[in-house]
Scaffold this motif. Structure first.
Motif, short mmCIF file in Angstrom:
data_model
loop_
_atom_site.label_atom_id
_atom_site.label_comp_id
_atom_site.label_asym_id
_atom_site.label_seq_id
_atom_site.Cartn_x
_atom_site.Cartn_y
_atom_site.Cartn_z
N PRO A 15 0.80 -1.36 -0.24
CA PRO A 15 -0.14 0.02 -0.08
C PRO A 15 0.79 1.31 -0.09
N LYS A 16 1.90 1.25 0.75
CA LYS A 16 2.80 2.39 0.83
C LYS A 16 3.53 2.75 -0.63
N LEU A 17 3.95 1.77 -1.17
CA LEU A 17 4.59 1.68 -2.51
C LEU A 17 3.67 2.24 -3.43
N VAL A 18 2.36 1.85 -3.76
CA VAL A 18 1.56 2.18 -4.46
C VAL A 18 1.01 3.38 -4.41
N LYS A 19 0.78 3.86 -3.16
CA LYS A 19 0.49 5.39 -2.82
C LYS A 19 1.61 6.26 -3.26
N GLN A 20 2.87 5.97 -3.09
CA GLN A 20 4.14 6.73 -3.62
C GLN A 20 4.05 6.81 -5.15
N PHE A 21 3.70 5.70 -5.79
CA PHE A 21 3.60 5.62 -7.18
C PHE A 21 2.55 6.55 -7.99
N THR A 22 1.39 6.23 -7.18
CA THR A 22 0.26 7.00 -7.58
C THR A 22 0.56 8.48 -7.53
N ILE A 45 -2.83 -7.90 -5.04
CA ILE A 45 -3.82 -6.94 -5.95
C ILE A 45 -4.72 -6.15 -5.33
N THR A 46 -5.33 -6.96 -4.33
CA THR A 46 -6.38 -6.20 -3.44
C THR A 46 -5.87 -5.13 -2.94
N ALA A 47 -4.65 -5.19 -2.19
CA ALA A 47 -4.03 -3.77 -1.53
C ALA A 47 -3.59 -2.85 -2.33
N ALA A 48 -3.28 -3.27 -3.63
CA ALA A 48 -2.77 -2.33 -4.47
C ALA A 48 -3.99 -1.44 -5.08
N ARG A 49 -4.86 -2.25 -5.32
CA ARG A 49 -6.31 -1.47 -5.95
C ARG A 49 -6.77 -0.56 -4.82
N GLU A 50 -6.87 -0.90 -3.51
CA GLU A 50 -7.24 -0.21 -2.58
C GLU A 50 -6.46 1.04 -2.44
N ILE A 66 -8.73 9.69 -11.01
CA ILE A 66 -8.30 8.82 -11.96
C ILE A 66 -7.24 7.99 -11.07
N ALA A 67 -7.42 6.90 -10.89
CA ALA A 67 -6.54 5.96 -10.26
C ALA A 67 -5.86 5.10 -11.28
N PRO A 68 -4.79 4.57 -10.99
CA PRO A 68 -4.14 4.12 -12.16
C PRO A 68 -4.50 2.53 -12.14
N LYS A 84 -10.40 -14.84 -10.59
CA LYS A 84 -9.85 -14.76 -9.43
C LYS A 84 -9.24 -13.35 -9.25
N LEU A 85 -8.35 -13.15 -10.33
CA LEU A 85 -7.57 -11.77 -10.49
C LEU A 85 -8.67 -10.60 -10.57
N ARG A 86 -9.77 -10.57 -11.48
CA ARG A 86 -10.59 -9.90 -11.34
C ARG A 86 -11.40 -9.46 -10.20
N LEU A 87 -11.82 -10.46 -9.38
CA LEU A 87 -12.39 -10.36 -8.19
C LEU A 87 -11.47 -9.66 -7.03
N ALA A 88 -10.06 -9.84 -7.33
CA ALA A 88 -9.27 -9.32 -6.51
C ALA A 88 -9.09 -7.99 -6.69
#
Length: 173
Positions: A15-22, A45-50, A66-68, A84-88
């Motif tokens: 989550p921290k890395l994705v937030k920084q990248f976003t 995947i779920t953590a990154a999406r959130e 606009i979320a990446p 499974k990936l879509r649901l995640a």
């Protein structure tokens, strides 16, 4: 350079890395969710999406939020993996042309489209490029990724000559 096996980092907080990248304006987030080769999980995947959605909301402007998109990078061989990936929370998936027959490539691409998943197809040879171009209709995949990784041995061409040769080939014209 992309890893061929194992974790890119020993310790990380998705989550921290994705937030920084976003916040830095990354156009997409790729999450390697292969548990065997890279130690990833569907929960990543779920953590990154959130995290991407949360960071995008915090940065919203008059133009909106606009979320990446989150790209799930996994060795996909079976349709159930797409579900499974879509649901995640994945928005896109990566298909490795060298690991799929023409029939499977077409089938998985059609299922991905029905799930509203964008498809990125990874190739490492001219034969694979021809297979993709001959098997799939235009518009059935979002991008073609040229890799220096040999998908049979997981070896890596560190000088980049393989990718440069593919990018200069007439197959991509």
């Amino acid at each position: 350079m992309e890893p061929t096996m194992g974790s890119l980092r020993k310790r990380y907080n998705i989550p921290k890395l994705v937030k920084q990248f976003t916040q830095a304006g990354a156009p997409a987030i790729s999450i390697n969710c292969d548990g065997v080769l890279f130690g990833g999980t569907l929960e990543d995947i779920t953590a990154a999406r959130e995290a991407a959605s949360s960071a995008a909301v915090a940065m919203s402007t008059e133009d909106g939020v606009i979320a990446p998109p989150v790209l799930a990078s996994d060795l996909i061989l079976y349709p159930y993996q797409l579900y499974k990936l879509r649901l995640a929370g994945a928005d896109a998936i990566s298909l490795v042309a060298g690991s799929l027959s023409n029939k499977d490539l077409l089938y998985l691409t059609k299922i991905a489209k029905s799930l509203q998943l964008q498809v990125v197809i990874s190739v490492s040879t001219k034969v694979q490029i021809q297979k993709v171009m001959n098997s799939l209709d235009k518009g059935s995949f979002a991008a073609l990724s040229v890799t220096n990784r040999d998908m049979e041995t997981f070896g890596f061409d560190e000088n980049g000559s393989q990718a440069i040769s593919l990018l200069e080939s007439s197959e991509l014209a």
